[in-house]
Design a protein around this motif. Sequence first.
Motif, PDB file in Angstrom:
ATOM      1  N   GLN A   1      -7.808   2.385   4.927  1.00  0.00           N
ATOM      2  CA  GLN A   1      -8.650   3.288   3.685  1.00  0.00           C
ATOM      3  C   GLN A   1      -8.747   5.152   3.701  1.00  0.00           C
ATOM      4  N   SER A   2      -8.234   5.288   4.624  1.00  0.00           N
ATOM      5  CA  SER A   2      -8.498   6.675   5.404  1.00  0.00           C
ATOM      6  C   SER A   2      -6.947   6.925   4.895  1.00  0.00           C
TER       7      SER A   2
ATOM      8  N   ILE B   1      -5.076   6.082   2.267  1.00  0.00           N
ATOM      9  CA  ILE B   1      -5.511   6.384   0.730  1.00  0.00           C
ATOM     10  C   ILE B   1      -5.937   7.771   0.591  1.00  0.00           C
ATOM     11  N   GLN B   2      -7.442   7.536   1.142  1.00  0.00           N
ATOM     12  CA  GLN B   2      -8.287   8.448   1.267  1.00  0.00           C
ATOM     13  C   GLN B   2      -7.675  10.392   1.366  1.00  0.00           C
TER      14      GLN B   2
ATOM     15  N   PRO C   1      -8.999  -4.038   2.036  1.00  0.00           N
ATOM     16  CA  PRO C   1     -10.043  -3.217   2.034  1.00  0.00           C
ATOM     17  C   PRO C   1     -10.488  -3.249   3.168  1.00  0.00           C
ATOM     18  N   GLN C   2     -10.608  -3.650   3.537  1.00  0.00           N
ATOM     19  CA  GLN C   2     -11.318  -3.654   5.274  1.00  0.00           C
ATOM     20  C   GLN C   2     -10.225  -3.078   5.984  1.00  0.00           C
ATOM     21  N   ASP C   3      -9.276  -2.918   6.198  1.00  0.00           N
ATOM     22  CA  ASP C   3      -8.898  -1.975   6.766  1.00  0.00           C
ATOM     23  C   ASP C   3      -8.835  -0.388   7.718  1.00  0.00           C
ATOM     24  N   GLU C   4      -9.078  -0.024   7.790  1.00  0.00           N
ATOM     25  CA  GLU C   4     -10.193   1.428   8.059  1.00  0.00           C
ATOM     26  C   GLU C   4      -8.617   2.310   8.136  1.00  0.00           C
TER      27      GLU C   4
ATOM     28  N   VAL D   1       0.926  -1.129  -0.143  1.00  0.00           N
ATOM     29  CA  VAL D   1       0.194   0.533  -0.066  1.00  0.00           C
ATOM     30  C   VAL D   1       0.565   1.542   0.524  1.00  0.00           C
TER      31      VAL D   1
ATOM     32  N   ALA E   1      -6.200   1.033  -2.387  1.00  0.00           N
ATOM     33  CA  ALA E   1      -7.569   0.367  -2.243  1.00  0.00           C
ATOM     34  C   ALA E   1      -7.904  -0.838  -1.706  1.00  0.00           C
TER      35      ALA E   1
ATOM     36  N   ASP F   1      -6.161   3.434  -6.823  1.00  0.00           N
ATOM     37  CA  ASP F   1      -6.885   2.583  -6.439  1.00  0.00           C
ATOM     38  C   ASP F   1      -6.490   1.265  -6.527  1.00  0.00           C
TER      39      ASP F   1
END
Length: 236
Positions: free
Chosen positions: A135-136, A138-139, A129-132, A98, A125, A122
């Motif tokens: 994902q935060s 990446i956002q 996908p389940q790791d908050e 990542v 991500a 993308d």
Amino acid sequence: MIRWAVLSVLVMLGACSNQPPAPAEAGGSQAQVQAQPPLSKAERRERQIEHLLDRAELALSRDRLLMPAHDNAYDRYASVLVLEPGNEAARLGLQAIVLRYLDMARDAAQRSRFAEAETYLDRAAGILPQDEGVQSLIQQQREAIARPQERPAADNVTLLDARALGSRSDGIKTELVQLARRAKQTDHMVLIVAASDAQGRWIYQTMREAVKGYLLRGDIQVGSPARIEFLPPLEE
């Protein structure tokens, strides 16, 4: 007599050479082949995990993150987690993938390759996908790339939107026309700072065509952020 004695000795030696070798005594110098006991199921799984982790590290070091198929870091780490769901090395390996994609996205965005940057984000991500937390992160990177740059307070410097430059949008062309007219009106030289020499030449060409008949004086430098600086006119 001597001749018959010699012949007798030769006959005896020949007879001895035809005798089969004596069996080795137990505990003698002849090596005994020991049969290895078969590996247990747990031992086989441990060896398989070690092999997968070694192959995953090699793929990661060579930026084989998701490709080629069946020979990439992601597939190896994912296979380890199938065998041992709580394997920490595999989990950290996926996080490393990542982070590598985030680095690649930032680098692409700095070169105004925004579509490429989005592709890398993308891919990142889809790794965890389940790791908050992931994902935060990446956002945040998406927002940093998409956020338009603020104009500085200095009157002699105008920052240019890197995304608009990358796509050569109508909006950035209109802005360059206005900047060219300003340079003509004030008779200022311009310093064009762009992500690449090719981008800098395109900016200059667009500005020069906006003020045909006027010699737009300027220089081009490769750097970041992309901007136009108005330099004082040279003294006579």
